[in-house]
Design a protein around this motif. Structure first.
Motif, PDB file in Angstrom:
ATOM      1  N   MET A   1     -22.602  43.108-100.851  1.00  0.00           N
ATOM      2  CA  MET A   1     -21.706  44.230-101.123  1.00  0.00           C
ATOM      3  C   MET A   1     -20.280  43.844-100.727  1.00  0.00           C
ATOM      4  O   MET A   1     -20.036  43.362 -99.624  1.00  0.00           O
ATOM      5  CB  MET A   1     -22.151  45.471-100.350  1.00  0.00           C
ATOM      6  CG  MET A   1     -21.229  46.678-100.535  1.00  0.00           C
ATOM      7  SD  MET A   1     -21.814  48.157 -99.680  1.00  0.00           S
ATOM      8  CE  MET A   1     -23.258  48.567-100.665  1.00  0.00           C
ATOM      9  N   THR A   2     -19.327  44.061-101.632  1.00  0.00           N
ATOM     10  CA  THR A   2     -17.937  43.745-101.368  1.00  0.00           C
ATOM     11  C   THR A   2     -17.331  44.795-100.452  1.00  0.00           C
ATOM     12  O   THR A   2     -17.456  45.994-100.708  1.00  0.00           O
ATOM     13  CB  THR A   2     -17.131  43.676-102.677  1.00  0.00           C
ATOM     14  OG1 THR A   2     -17.692  42.654-103.516  1.00  0.00           O
ATOM     15  CG2 THR A   2     -15.675  43.362-102.406  1.00  0.00           C
ATOM     16  N   ARG A   3     -16.652  44.340 -99.399  1.00  0.00           N
ATOM     17  CA  ARG A   3     -15.982  45.243 -98.471  1.00  0.00           C
ATOM     18  C   ARG A   3     -14.488  45.265 -98.783  1.00  0.00           C
ATOM     19  O   ARG A   3     -13.819  44.228 -98.758  1.00  0.00           O
ATOM     20  CB  ARG A   3     -16.197  44.802 -97.027  1.00  0.00           C
ATOM     21  CG  ARG A   3     -17.622  45.001 -96.542  1.00  0.00           C
ATOM     22  CD  ARG A   3     -17.784  44.500 -95.126  1.00  0.00           C
ATOM     23  NE  ARG A   3     -19.133  44.764 -94.628  1.00  0.00           N
ATOM     24  CZ  ARG A   3     -19.606  44.291 -93.484  1.00  0.00           C
ATOM     25  NH1 ARG A   3     -18.837  43.524 -92.707  1.00  0.00           N
ATOM     26  NH2 ARG A   3     -20.842  44.580 -93.098  1.00  0.00           N
ATOM     27  N   VAL A   4     -13.990  46.440 -99.081  1.00  0.00           N
ATOM     28  CA  VAL A   4     -12.571  46.621 -99.399  1.00  0.00           C
ATOM     29  C   VAL A   4     -11.876  47.204 -98.183  1.00  0.00           C
ATOM     30  O   VAL A   4     -12.253  48.267 -97.684  1.00  0.00           O
ATOM     31  CB  VAL A   4     -12.394  47.558-100.611  1.00  0.00           C
ATOM     32  CG1 VAL A   4     -10.909  47.757-100.923  1.00  0.00           C
ATOM     33  CG2 VAL A   4     -13.129  47.014-101.827  1.00  0.00           C
ATOM     34  N   GLY A   5     -10.865  46.505 -97.693  1.00  0.00           N
ATOM     35  CA  GLY A   5     -10.051  47.021 -96.614  1.00  0.00           C
ATOM     36  C   GLY A   5      -8.869  47.773 -97.183  1.00  0.00           C
ATOM     37  O   GLY A   5      -8.233  47.333 -98.146  1.00  0.00           O
ATOM     38  N   VAL A   6      -8.565  48.928 -96.581  1.00  0.00           N
ATOM     39  CA  VAL A   6      -7.442  49.752 -97.032  1.00  0.00           C
ATOM     40  C   VAL A   6      -6.528  50.021 -95.844  1.00  0.00           C
ATOM     41  O   VAL A   6      -6.988  50.516 -94.805  1.00  0.00           O
ATOM     42  CB  VAL A   6      -7.926  51.088 -97.638  1.00  0.00           C
ATOM     43  CG1 VAL A   6      -6.728  51.922 -98.101  1.00  0.00           C
ATOM     44  CG2 VAL A   6      -8.887  50.846 -98.790  1.00  0.00           C
ATOM     45  N   LEU A   7      -5.254  49.701 -95.998  1.00  0.00           N
ATOM     46  CA  LEU A   7      -4.266  50.028 -94.977  1.00  0.00           C
ATOM     47  C   LEU A   7      -3.796  51.455 -95.211  1.00  0.00           C
ATOM     48  O   LEU A   7      -3.212  51.778 -96.249  1.00  0.00           O
ATOM     49  CB  LEU A   7      -3.089  49.059 -95.041  1.00  0.00           C
ATOM     50  CG  LEU A   7      -3.434  47.581 -94.843  1.00  0.00           C
ATOM     51  CD1 LEU A   7      -2.176  46.728 -94.910  1.00  0.00           C
ATOM     52  CD2 LEU A   7      -4.177  47.355 -93.539  1.00  0.00           C
ATOM     53  N   GLY A   8      -4.084  52.317 -94.244  1.00  0.00           N
ATOM     54  CA  GLY A   8      -3.805  53.737 -94.383  1.00  0.00           C
ATOM     55  C   GLY A   8      -5.082  54.525 -94.550  1.00  0.00           C
ATOM     56  O   GLY A   8      -6.058  54.027 -95.127  1.00  0.00           O
ATOM     57  N   GLY A   9      -5.067  55.747 -94.020  1.00  0.00           N
ATOM     58  CA  GLY A   9      -6.264  56.572 -94.085  1.00  0.00           C
ATOM     59  C   GLY A   9      -5.989  57.981 -94.574  1.00  0.00           C
ATOM     60  O   GLY A   9      -6.612  58.939 -94.127  1.00  0.00           O
ATOM     61  N   GLY A  10      -5.056  58.102 -95.528  1.00  0.00           N
ATOM     62  CA  GLY A  10      -4.725  59.407 -96.077  1.00  0.00           C
ATOM     63  C   GLY A  10      -5.536  59.737 -97.313  1.00  0.00           C
ATOM     64  O   GLY A  10      -6.558  59.103 -97.614  1.00  0.00           O
ATOM     65  N   GLN A  11      -5.030  60.728 -98.085  1.00  0.00           N
ATOM     66  CA  GLN A  11      -5.799  61.197 -99.238  1.00  0.00           C
ATOM     67  C   GLN A  11      -5.924  60.141-100.334  1.00  0.00           C
ATOM     68  O   GLN A  11      -6.927  60.102-101.052  1.00  0.00           O
ATOM     69  CB  GLN A  11      -5.187  62.476 -99.817  1.00  0.00           C
ATOM     70  CG  GLN A  11      -3.783  62.343-100.391  1.00  0.00           C
ATOM     71  CD  GLN A  11      -2.733  62.754 -99.408  1.00  0.00           C
ATOM     72  OE1 GLN A  11      -2.956  62.750 -98.184  1.00  0.00           O
ATOM     73  NE2 GLN A  11      -1.565  63.145 -99.906  1.00  0.00           N
ATOM     74  N   LEU A  12      -4.947  59.258-100.460  1.00  0.00           N
ATOM     75  CA  LEU A  12      -5.063  58.222-101.480  1.00  0.00           C
ATOM     76  C   LEU A  12      -6.162  57.230-101.116  1.00  0.00           C
ATOM     77  O   LEU A  12      -6.894  56.746-101.990  1.00  0.00           O
ATOM     78  CB  LEU A  12      -3.729  57.510-101.665  1.00  0.00           C
ATOM     79  CG  LEU A  12      -2.596  58.392-102.196  1.00  0.00           C
ATOM     80  CD1 LEU A  12      -1.289  57.610-102.242  1.00  0.00           C
ATOM     81  CD2 LEU A  12      -2.928  58.958-103.565  1.00  0.00           C
ATOM     82  N   GLY A  13      -6.285  56.920 -99.821  1.00  0.00           N
ATOM     83  CA  GLY A  13      -7.402  56.091 -99.373  1.00  0.00           C
ATOM     84  C   GLY A  13      -8.731  56.762 -99.634  1.00  0.00           C
ATOM     85  O   GLY A  13      -9.709  56.116-100.041  1.00  0.00           O
TER      86      GLY A  13
END
Length: 374
Positions: A1-13
């Motif tokens: 399973m590919t793990r996607v890291g996202v910088l930020g934890g708001g509604q767009l995330g």
């Protein structure tokens, strides 16, 4: 399973995660704050943007990296990009974070902008007003969004010259950009997506209405837009994405004046004016952003009928009342209500534009008293 890291934890995330989970993706979020919108969507690493150890650990825990807002320190994104494949490229952050750099990049690519002047002091402001004239808009060069960090300057009622020192002090005596005020006919934006191989697709131009600097509604496709204007917007956005070797979703906001386009600002990420794509396009901006970054074929960006997106600011209507209207889809962000805060949005989609607008008007009327931009 590919793990996607996202910088930020708001509604767009949150919406990136909701689009990616059906694709078999796993999400991890890095945010110094509480990041309540992404609770339950993926693991949250709460640490400072300058915590090198935490950043390195986060990079090791994911396969690819992206971000959901553009005020991340460029040095942070560059550090992570050296350790893990990152999209878009961090240079896009540096362009979008500085309004003067943004305007300069536009100009170098032949993208039309309004007249503007760099303001580093009260003397610069006075000179800029003399060169550009009034009315004009003064904006901080960094960190402004949703109408924050800016003010409209107009001729004083008594005919006296404006107090440049007082105005500059009110802005915090930080570097600013003075822009000529554009008496636009309407505001539009274009969302596009580009892969590492240069494949590029565009959604239809949409019409935006702002209230006190915050996006209120988006109508997709924008009514009465010629193919020439759509093509012009696509040329501008394509030029910028190509110049930056961009991967992922990008949006440009334009003013429409006398049938021509004037670029206002760019967003190197998924964008509020693209939220309509969740329910009104064949493939949402969120899914296409992930497809682009993962090297997957892009999905169709075609619109399905007419969609109007309504931002829910400060409070939300009763869920049952929203769902009483056919074609209405509610998207909440799991945020505590407070004045001026984006808490969610409603998309209304249908084949009859007048009916869609009528449903949106009824939902607007349901909003609790006092809700909305402040």
């Amino acid at each position: 399973m590919t793990r996607v890291g996202v910088l930020g934890g708001g509604q767009l995330g949150r919406m990136l995660g909701l689009a990616g989970i059906p694709l078999g993706l796993e999400f991890r979020f890095y945010d110094p704050g509480a990041a309540t919108p992404v609770a339950g969507i993926g693991r949250h690493e709460r640490a400072a943007w300058t915590d090198d150890e935490a950043l390195d650990d986060f990079a090791e825990s994911v396969d690819v990296l992206t971000w959901e807002f553009e005020n991340i320190p460029v040095a942070t994104a560059e550090r992570l990009a050296r350790a893990v494949p990152t999209f878009p490229p961090p240079v896009a952050l540096s362009v979008a974070q500085d309004r003067l750099g943004e305007k300069t990049r536009f100009g170098s690519l032949g993208i039309p902008t309004n007249a503007h002047a760099d303001v580093q002091s009260a003397a610069d402001l006075k000179a800029g007003i003399a060169a550009i004239g009034l009315p004009a808009v003064l904006k901080t060069r960094r960190m402004g969004y949703d109408g924050k960090g800016q003010q409209v300057l107009r001729e004083a009622a008594d005919g006296k010259a404006l107090d440049a020192q007082a105005i500059f002090s009110d802005m915090g005596e930080v570097p600013c950009l003075l822009e000529a005020f554009v008496p636009f006919d309407r505001e539009v934006s274009l969302v596009g997506v580009r892969t590492a191989l240069g494949e590029t697709r565009f959604y239809p131009l949409v019409e935006n209405v702002h209230v006190r600097g915050i996006l209120h509604t988006t109508t997709a496709p924008a009514p009465a837009v010629s193919t020439d204007v759509q093509s012009e917007a696509e040329r501008h956005l394509s030029a910028l994405m190509t110049d930056l070797n961009y991967v992922g979703v990008m949006a440009i906001e334009f003013f429409v004046k006398d049938g021509g386009l004037i670029a206002n600002e760019v967003a190197p990420r998924v964008h509020n004016s693209g939220h309509w794509t969740q329910d009104g396009a064949v493939t949402s901006q969120f899914e296409n952003h992930l497809r682009a970054g993962l090297g997957l074929p892009l999905g169709s960006t075609a619109a399905r009928g007419t969609t109007v997106m309504l931002n829910l600011i400060g409070d939300v209507p009763e869920i049952g009342d929203v769902f009483a209207d056919q074609g209405a889809r509610l998207h909440l962000y799991d945020k505590e209500p407070r004045p001026g805060r984006k808490l969610g949005h409603v998309n209304v989609n249908g084949s009859d534009p007048a009916q869609v607008r009528s449903v949106i008007a009824r939902i607007e009327a349901m909003m609790p008293e006092g809700a909305g931009p402040v």
